[in-house]
Motif scaffolding. Structure first.
Motif, PDB file in Angstrom:
ATOM      1  N   GLU A 153      44.459  37.126  38.366  1.00 58.10           N
ATOM      2  CA  GLU A 153      45.500  36.709  39.294  1.00 58.10           C
ATOM      3  C   GLU A 153      44.982  35.638  40.242  1.00 58.10           C
ATOM      4  O   GLU A 153      45.675  34.642  40.519  1.00 58.10           O
ATOM      5  CB  GLU A 153      46.002  37.919  40.088  1.00 58.10           C
ATOM      6  N   LEU A 154      43.750  35.804  40.732  1.00 59.07           N
ATOM      7  CA  LEU A 154      43.160  34.800  41.613  1.00 59.07           C
ATOM      8  C   LEU A 154      42.916  33.497  40.858  1.00 59.07           C
ATOM      9  O   LEU A 154      43.118  32.410  41.402  1.00 59.07           O
ATOM     10  CB  LEU A 154      41.846  35.327  42.205  1.00 59.07           C
ATOM     11  N   ALA A 155      42.511  33.596  39.586  1.00 58.50           N
ATOM     12  CA  ALA A 155      42.276  32.401  38.770  1.00 58.50           C
ATOM     13  C   ALA A 155      43.573  31.628  38.546  1.00 58.50           C
ATOM     14  O   ALA A 155      43.580  30.398  38.572  1.00 58.50           O
ATOM     15  CB  ALA A 155      41.652  32.793  37.431  1.00 58.50           C
ATOM     16  N   VAL A 156      44.677  32.346  38.339  1.00 55.29           N
ATOM     17  CA  VAL A 156      45.981  31.688  38.180  1.00 55.29           C
ATOM     18  C   VAL A 156      46.347  30.930  39.452  1.00 55.29           C
ATOM     19  O   VAL A 156      46.810  29.773  39.415  1.00 55.29           O
ATOM     20  CB  VAL A 156      47.078  32.718  37.834  1.00 55.29           C
ATOM     21  N   ALA A 157      46.144  31.582  40.608  1.00 54.37           N
ATOM     22  CA  ALA A 157      46.438  30.927  41.890  1.00 54.37           C
ATOM     23  C   ALA A 157      45.585  29.670  42.055  1.00 54.37           C
ATOM     24  O   ALA A 157      46.074  28.635  42.533  1.00 54.37           O
ATOM     25  CB  ALA A 157      46.194  31.897  43.041  1.00 54.37           C
ATOM     26  N   ALA A 158      44.316  29.749  41.656  1.00 57.14           N
ATOM     27  CA  ALA A 158      43.431  28.588  41.770  1.00 57.14           C
ATOM     28  C   ALA A 158      43.897  27.443  40.877  1.00 57.14           C
ATOM     29  O   ALA A 158      43.870  26.270  41.278  1.00 57.14           O
ATOM     30  CB  ALA A 158      42.004  28.991  41.416  1.00 57.14           C
ATOM     31  N   GLU A 159      44.351  27.764  39.660  1.00 56.41           N
ATOM     32  CA  GLU A 159      44.831  26.731  38.733  1.00 56.41           C
ATOM     33  C   GLU A 159      46.108  26.083  39.269  1.00 56.41           C
ATOM     34  O   GLU A 159      46.292  24.857  39.188  1.00 56.41           O
ATOM     35  CB  GLU A 159      45.090  27.335  37.348  1.00 56.41           C
ATOM     36  N   LEU A 160      47.017  26.886  39.803  1.00 53.10           N
ATOM     37  CA  LEU A 160      48.253  26.338  40.366  1.00 53.10           C
ATOM     38  C   LEU A 160      47.949  25.435  41.556  1.00 53.10           C
ATOM     39  O   LEU A 160      48.557  24.365  41.721  1.00 53.10           O
ATOM     40  CB  LEU A 160      49.191  27.478  40.787  1.00 53.10           C
ATOM     41  N   TYR A 161      46.999  25.866  42.390  1.00 45.54           N
ATOM     42  CA  TYR A 161      46.626  25.050  43.554  1.00 45.54           C
ATOM     43  C   TYR A 161      46.013  23.731  43.104  1.00 45.54           C
ATOM     44  O   TYR A 161      46.323  22.665  43.656  1.00 45.54           O
ATOM     45  CB  TYR A 161      45.640  25.826  44.434  1.00 45.54           C
ATOM     46  N   ALA A 162      45.145  23.796  42.088  1.00 47.63           N
ATOM     47  CA  ALA A 162      44.528  22.576  41.565  1.00 47.63           C
ATOM     48  C   ALA A 162      45.570  21.634  40.971  1.00 47.63           C
ATOM     49  O   ALA A 162      45.385  20.415  40.962  1.00 47.63           O
ATOM     50  CB  ALA A 162      43.469  22.931  40.516  1.00 47.63           C
ATOM     51  N   ALA A 163      46.682  22.206  40.469  1.00 48.90           N
ATOM     52  CA  ALA A 163      47.752  21.385  39.890  1.00 48.90           C
ATOM     53  C   ALA A 163      48.672  20.796  40.949  1.00 48.90           C
ATOM     54  O   ALA A 163      49.585  20.034  40.620  1.00 48.90           O
ATOM     55  CB  ALA A 163      48.564  22.228  38.903  1.00 48.90           C
ATOM     56  N   GLY A 164      48.454  21.172  42.220  1.00 47.00           N
ATOM     57  CA  GLY A 164      49.235  20.590  43.302  1.00 47.00           C
ATOM     58  C   GLY A 164      50.234  21.512  43.962  1.00 47.00           C
ATOM     59  O   GLY A 164      51.021  21.066  44.802  1.00 47.00           O
ATOM     60  N   VAL A 165      50.239  22.790  43.594  1.00 45.83           N
ATOM     61  CA  VAL A 165      51.188  23.733  44.204  1.00 45.83           C
ATOM     62  C   VAL A 165      50.619  24.213  45.539  1.00 45.83           C
ATOM     63  O   VAL A 165      49.488  24.717  45.583  1.00 45.83           O
ATOM     64  CB  VAL A 165      51.445  24.937  43.282  1.00 45.83           C
ATOM     65  N   PRO A 166      51.363  24.098  46.651  1.00 48.71           N
ATOM     66  CA  PRO A 166      50.856  24.567  47.953  1.00 48.71           C
ATOM     67  C   PRO A 166      50.616  26.076  47.950  1.00 48.71           C
ATOM     68  O   PRO A 166      51.312  26.827  47.252  1.00 48.71           O
ATOM     69  CB  PRO A 166      51.983  24.192  48.928  1.00 48.71           C
ATOM     70  N   LEU A 167      49.663  26.506  48.746  1.00 47.11           N
ATOM     71  CA  LEU A 167      49.339  27.935  48.815  1.00 47.11           C
ATOM     72  C   LEU A 167      50.538  28.755  49.272  1.00 47.11           C
ATOM     73  O   LEU A 167      50.746  29.876  48.800  1.00 47.11           O
ATOM     74  CB  LEU A 167      48.149  28.156  49.753  1.00 47.11           C
ATOM     75  N   LEU A 168      51.322  28.223  50.204  1.00 47.81           N
ATOM     76  CA  LEU A 168      52.498  28.949  50.691  1.00 47.81           C
ATOM     77  C   LEU A 168      53.495  29.182  49.560  1.00 47.81           C
ATOM     78  O   LEU A 168      54.078  30.269  49.441  1.00 47.81           O
ATOM     79  CB  LEU A 168      53.160  28.158  51.820  1.00 47.81           C
ATOM     80  N   ALA A 169      53.666  28.189  48.705  1.00 44.85           N
ATOM     81  CA  ALA A 169      54.589  28.333  47.570  1.00 44.85           C
ATOM     82  C   ALA A 169      54.054  29.327  46.555  1.00 44.85           C
ATOM     83  O   ALA A 169      54.816  30.103  45.959  1.00 44.85           O
ATOM     84  CB  ALA A 169      54.808  26.971  46.913  1.00 44.85           C
ATOM     85  N   ILE A 170      52.737  29.335  46.351  1.00 42.94           N
ATOM     86  CA  ILE A 170      52.130  30.296  45.416  1.00 42.94           C
ATOM     87  C   ILE A 170      52.359  31.717  45.911  1.00 42.94           C
ATOM     88  O   ILE A 170      52.727  32.612  45.148  1.00 42.94           O
ATOM     89  CB  ILE A 170      50.625  30.007  45.246  1.00 42.94           C
ATOM     90  N   ALA A 171      52.146  31.945  47.212  1.00 40.52           N
ATOM     91  CA  ALA A 171      52.338  33.282  47.789  1.00 40.52           C
ATOM     92  C   ALA A 171      53.789  33.716  47.669  1.00 40.52           C
ATOM     93  O   ALA A 171      54.092  34.867  47.318  1.00 40.52           O
ATOM     94  CB  ALA A 171      51.895  33.291  49.247  1.00 40.52           C
ATOM     95  N   GLY A 172      54.727  32.802  47.953  1.00 35.59           N
ATOM     96  CA  GLY A 172      56.141  33.137  47.836  1.00 35.59           C
ATOM     97  C   GLY A 172      56.535  33.469  46.408  1.00 35.59           C
ATOM     98  O   GLY A 172      57.302  34.401  46.167  1.00 35.59           O
ATOM     99  N   HIS A 173      55.992  32.702  45.455  1.00 43.29           N
ATOM    100  CA  HIS A 173      56.287  32.972  44.044  1.00 43.29           C
ATOM    101  C   HIS A 173      55.749  34.340  43.632  1.00 43.29           C
ATOM    102  O   HIS A 173      56.413  35.085  42.899  1.00 43.29           O
ATOM    103  CB  HIS A 173      55.664  31.875  43.186  1.00 43.29           C
ATOM    104  N   LEU A 174      54.543  34.683  44.117  1.00 44.99           N
ATOM    105  CA  LEU A 174      53.958  35.980  43.767  1.00 44.99           C
ATOM    106  C   LEU A 174      54.798  37.121  44.322  1.00 44.99           C
ATOM    107  O   LEU A 174      55.004  38.140  43.656  1.00 44.99           O
ATOM    108  CB  LEU A 174      52.520  36.067  44.295  1.00 44.99           C
ATOM    109  N   ARG A 175      55.289  36.975  45.542  1.00 41.95           N
ATOM    110  CA  ARG A 175      56.135  38.021  46.126  1.00 41.95           C
ATOM    111  C   ARG A 175      57.400  38.231  45.280  1.00 41.95           C
ATOM    112  O   ARG A 175      57.798  39.364  45.004  1.00 41.95           O
ATOM    113  CB  ARG A 175      56.535  37.643  47.555  1.00 41.95           C
ATOM    114  N   GLU A 176      58.026  37.132  44.892  1.00 47.36           N
ATOM    115  CA  GLU A 176      59.241  37.234  44.076  1.00 47.36           C
ATOM    116  C   GLU A 176      58.934  37.854  42.717  1.00 47.36           C
ATOM    117  O   GLU A 176      59.652  38.749  42.240  1.00 47.36           O
ATOM    118  CB  GLU A 176      59.850  35.844  43.884  1.00 47.36           C
TER     119      GLU A 176
END
Length: 326
Positions: A153-176
């Protein structure tokens, strides 16, 4: 061995010693005795003497509490055990259900490694968000290191962040995503309980044999939930990704904002109530119509309220006085 030697070979504890060994407080031990969760100690003169059986019972209670069982349900289990029905199968079932539902193993990450993974700059707010979501867990006594329950799960977040997704958006997506997955898990449990486990769990607590058989079934069925979700997610991604790409490559371009369909997770009890009212075939249409009706009524209420406030503001002082004297 004479009787006195046999007695000294058996461990004996004062209540303070029992509390120290078990991790419970003296007050808790006495409360368990009052509720019938713990056998009464042996009385010797003015002192109460506890043994290994009391220590084992306290550890069993603590283990079951850690797994989410209430004191009332624990008492039922222990009473069944004391009545000779056996507890081994029940505890085996508890351990099987509470065990890991994935082969993934937890890992650790230092704060320096975490910062480097997510841009290099320390972000305390993002770390707190990750802890709240359970992506990271604090390690007592270690301010510079975290437990990572799911490295994937942490690796997925890191890949999304590296692709340009803001951390706030990643957290919101995970909650949903988590809310929808929890809904799927609840439905899977309802389904398997109704069709598989009901015959083992109809009586409380279950017999030792039934609990052992149910534990074996849990081991067999445990992978099915993830396998089913994996297969369905792959199918859905293939379908929607193809459609999504086709829309963006079409001469007309992607659909206008708000024109796309949005899926929402609803409580299982709501779905069941609607199904009983209109039948399975009409569930989606009924919910959509009900939601549209509610939105329309609230919109009309808001418009009426705004109109009333506007009319009141627009009145001239003379008109207001005239209206008040009518």
């Amino acid at each position: 061995m004479d009787e006195r030697a046999a007695r000294t070979a058996v461990a004996e504890y004062r209540i303070e010693d029992l509390a120290h060994l078990s991790g419970a407080t003296v007050r808790t031990i006495r409360a368990y005795q009052d509720r019938g969760l713990l056998p009464k100690p042996e009385r010797r003169g003015r002192s109460n003497v506890y043994g290994d059986a009391h220590l084992a019972r306290l550890r069993q209670i603590a283990d079951l509490l850690d797994r989410g069982y209430t004191l009332a349900s624990i008492k039922e289990l222990l009473e069944a055990w004391d009545a000779g029905r056996g507890l081994g199968g029940v505890l085996g079932l508890v351990a099987e259900v509470h065990g890991p539902w994935t082969d993934e193993e937890a890992d650790r990450i230092t704060r320096a490694e975490l910062d480097a993974t997510f841009g290099g700059a320390p972000d305390d707010e993002a770390v707190e968000e990750a802890i709240e979501l359970g992506v990271l867990e604090r390690i007592p006594g270690r301010e510079d290191e975290f437990l990572v329950p799911s490295p994937q799960e942490l690796a997925v977040a890191a890949e999304l962040y590296a692709a340009g997704v803001p951390l706030l958006a990643i957290a919101g997506h995970l909650r949903e995503l988590r809310g929808r997955v929890e809904h799927i898990a609840a439905r899977f449990l309802e389904f398997t309980t109704e069709h598989v486990f009901a015959r083992y769990l109809d009586h409380r607590p279950p017999t030792d044999a039934d609990a052992s058989e149910a534990a074996a079934l849990v081991r067999r069925l445990r992978p099915l939930a993830q396998q089913t979700v994996d297969a369905e997610l792959a199918r859905a991604m293939r379908t929607f990704a193809t459609r999504h790409l086709a829309q963006h490559l079409s001469p007309d371009g992607p659909p206008a904002k708000g024109a796309e369909t949005v899926q929402m997770a609803l409580p299982a009890s709501t779905i069941e109530a609607v199904r009983g009212l209109v039948g399975q075939r009409h569930v989606s249409a009924f919910i959509a119509a009900a939601a549209e009706k509610e939105v329309r009524e609230r919109t009309l209420d808001a418009l009426a309220s705004n109109h009333a406030r506007s009319s009141k503001v627009d009145e001239s002082p003379g008109e207001a006085r005239a209206l008040s004297t009518e």
